[in-house]
Design a protein around this motif. Structure first.
Motif, short mmCIF file in Angstrom:
data_model
loop_
_atom_site.label_atom_id
_atom_site.label_comp_id
_atom_site.label_asym_id
_atom_site.label_seq_id
_atom_site.Cartn_x
_atom_site.Cartn_y
_atom_site.Cartn_z
N TRP A 28 68.60 88.60 33.93
CA TRP A 28 68.69 88.24 35.34
C TRP A 28 67.38 87.58 35.79
O TRP A 28 67.39 86.55 36.45
CB TRP A 28 68.96 89.50 36.17
N SER A 29 66.25 88.18 35.42
CA SER A 29 64.95 87.66 35.83
C SER A 29 64.65 86.31 35.19
O SER A 29 64.18 85.38 35.86
CB SER A 29 63.84 88.65 35.47
N ARG A 30 64.93 86.18 33.91
CA ARG A 30 64.67 84.90 33.23
C ARG A 30 65.54 83.79 33.80
O ARG A 30 65.11 82.64 33.90
CB ARG A 30 64.87 85.07 31.74
N GLY A 34 61.87 83.95 35.80
CA GLY A 34 60.93 85.03 35.49
C GLY A 34 60.09 84.71 34.27
O GLY A 34 60.54 84.07 33.33
N ARG A 35 58.85 85.16 34.33
CA ARG A 35 57.90 84.93 33.25
C ARG A 35 57.31 86.26 32.81
O ARG A 35 56.97 87.10 33.63
CB ARG A 35 56.78 84.02 33.76
N GLU A 36 57.20 86.42 31.48
CA GLU A 36 56.64 87.66 30.94
C GLU A 36 55.13 87.55 30.81
O GLU A 36 54.59 86.51 30.43
CB GLU A 36 57.24 87.98 29.58
N TYR A 37 54.46 88.66 31.13
CA TYR A 37 53.01 88.76 31.00
C TYR A 37 52.70 89.95 30.08
O TYR A 37 53.42 90.94 30.08
CB TYR A 37 52.35 89.00 32.37
N GLY A 38 51.63 89.83 29.32
CA GLY A 38 51.16 90.95 28.52
C GLY A 38 52.10 91.41 27.44
O GLY A 38 52.13 92.60 27.10
N GLY A 39 52.86 90.49 26.87
CA GLY A 39 53.81 90.87 25.83
C GLY A 39 53.16 91.48 24.61
O GLY A 39 53.80 92.23 23.87
N GLY A 40 51.87 91.24 24.41
CA GLY A 40 51.18 91.77 23.24
C GLY A 40 51.08 93.29 23.23
O GLY A 40 51.05 93.90 22.16
N HIS A 41 51.04 93.92 24.39
CA HIS A 41 50.92 95.38 24.41
C HIS A 41 52.30 96.07 24.35
O HIS A 41 52.36 97.27 24.13
CB HIS A 41 50.13 95.87 25.62
N TYR A 42 53.37 95.31 24.50
CA TYR A 42 54.70 95.91 24.51
C TYR A 42 55.05 96.62 23.20
O TYR A 42 55.53 97.77 23.23
CB TYR A 42 55.76 94.86 24.88
N THR A 92 65.94 101.67 42.82
CA THR A 92 65.27 100.97 43.92
C THR A 92 64.98 99.52 43.57
O THR A 92 65.20 98.62 44.38
CB THR A 92 63.95 101.70 44.30
N LEU A 93 64.50 99.27 42.35
CA LEU A 93 64.17 97.91 41.96
C LEU A 93 65.38 97.10 41.54
O LEU A 93 65.32 95.86 41.53
CB LEU A 93 63.14 97.92 40.82
N GLY A 94 66.46 97.76 41.20
CA GLY A 94 67.66 97.04 40.79
C GLY A 94 67.36 96.11 39.63
O GLY A 94 66.72 96.50 38.66
N PRO A 95 67.77 94.84 39.73
CA PRO A 95 67.58 93.92 38.60
C PRO A 95 66.11 93.54 38.36
O PRO A 95 65.81 92.89 37.37
CB PRO A 95 68.40 92.69 39.01
N ARG A 96 65.22 94.00 39.22
CA ARG A 96 63.80 93.70 39.04
C ARG A 96 63.09 94.74 38.19
O ARG A 96 61.90 94.60 37.90
CB ARG A 96 63.14 93.58 40.41
N TRP A 97 63.80 95.79 37.77
CA TRP A 97 63.18 96.83 36.94
C TRP A 97 63.26 96.39 35.48
O TRP A 97 64.31 95.98 35.00
CB TRP A 97 63.88 98.18 37.11
N LEU A 102 57.70 91.47 33.63
CA LEU A 102 58.49 90.25 33.79
C LEU A 102 58.59 89.96 35.28
O LEU A 102 59.20 90.71 36.03
CB LEU A 102 59.88 90.47 33.18
N ILE A 103 57.95 88.88 35.71
CA ILE A 103 57.80 88.57 37.13
C ILE A 103 58.65 87.36 37.51
O ILE A 103 58.59 86.32 36.86
CB ILE A 103 56.32 88.26 37.46
N VAL A 104 59.42 87.52 38.57
CA VAL A 104 60.18 86.42 39.15
C VAL A 104 59.39 85.92 40.36
O VAL A 104 59.19 86.67 41.32
CB VAL A 104 61.60 86.85 39.58
N PRO A 105 58.93 84.68 40.33
CA PRO A 105 58.13 84.16 41.44
C PRO A 105 58.90 84.17 42.76
O PRO A 105 60.10 83.93 42.80
CB PRO A 105 57.83 82.71 41.03
N GLY A 106 58.16 84.49 43.82
CA GLY A 106 58.69 84.36 45.16
C GLY A 106 59.48 85.54 45.69
O GLY A 106 59.86 85.53 46.86
N LEU A 107 59.75 86.54 44.89
CA LEU A 107 60.48 87.70 45.40
C LEU A 107 59.56 88.56 46.25
O LEU A 107 58.39 88.74 45.92
CB LEU A 107 61.06 88.53 44.26
N PRO A 108 60.06 89.11 47.34
CA PRO A 108 59.20 89.95 48.20
C PRO A 108 58.88 91.28 47.52
O PRO A 108 59.61 91.76 46.66
CB PRO A 108 60.05 90.16 49.45
#
Length: 178
Positions: A28-30, A34-42, A92-97, A102-108
């Motif tokens: 959903w995020s991609r 959506g862009r992933e950050y810090g994938g190296g620690h996953y 609470t986060l729904g599809p943002r969890w 993984l960040i979707v730009p512009g979401l409040p």
């Protein structure tokens, strides 16, 4: 030890359910940029959590740890409370969890549910579970090792999230990922 083994297997099943939710939410995020950050620690996080669950099973058996009701019952209650908090975060986060950053730009910023009270409530659940679940059956060494290693990992993870969500990127606040 059979009820404790069943408890650990239920937590393992819960982890697979989390991964299914995270996979769906990641798609959903991609799809929304959506862009992933810090994938190296996953992979480190996955490995640590896997070893944690194995330690919960192996330590009581290998070290002949007894079940101590005065410790095990409150630890079980804290474990169940941690699970409730975790799923409150997911709801609470729904599809943002996600399990990833993984960040979707512009979401409040999410400011409802547990995010009204805590900046990273999902991590509070992880910390509580990391202490409590092993102590249900006196696996104090697993609780100690996981807590210390997880503290180091969460330092990296929270720093990664904070950078990904920094205002200079014009992205939402911390409620968007943890």
């Amino acid at each position: 030890m059979t009820p404790y083994t069943v408890l650990i297997l239920l937590v393992v099943a819960e982890r697979f359910a989390e991964l299914a939710v995270a996979r769906r939410n990641g798609a959903w995020s991609r799809a929304r940029g959506g862009r992933e950050y810090g994938g190296g620690h996953y992979p480190v996080m996955v490995g640590l959590h896997t070893l944690f669950l194995l330690g919960c099973l192996v330590e009581p058996w290998a070290a002949h740890r007894p079940f101590l009701p005065w410790l095990g019952r409150p630890a079980l209650a804290l474990t169940l409370a941690a699970q409730a908090l975790r799923w409150w975060c997911v709801a609470t986060l729904g599809p943002r969890w996600h399990t990833r950053v993984l960040i979707v730009p512009g979401l409040p910023l999410v400011t409802s549910g547990p995010y009204r009270y805590l900046r990273h409530p999902n991590y509070v659940a992880v910390v509580a579970e990391g202490i409590a679940l092993p102590l249900v059956h006196t696996a104090w060494l697993t609780a100690l090792c996981f807590t210390l290693l997880n503290a180091a990992l969460l330092t990296v993870r929270i720093r990664c999230e904070s950078a990904a969500l920094a205002p200079s990127r014009a992205l939402p606040g911390p409620g968007a990922v943890s």
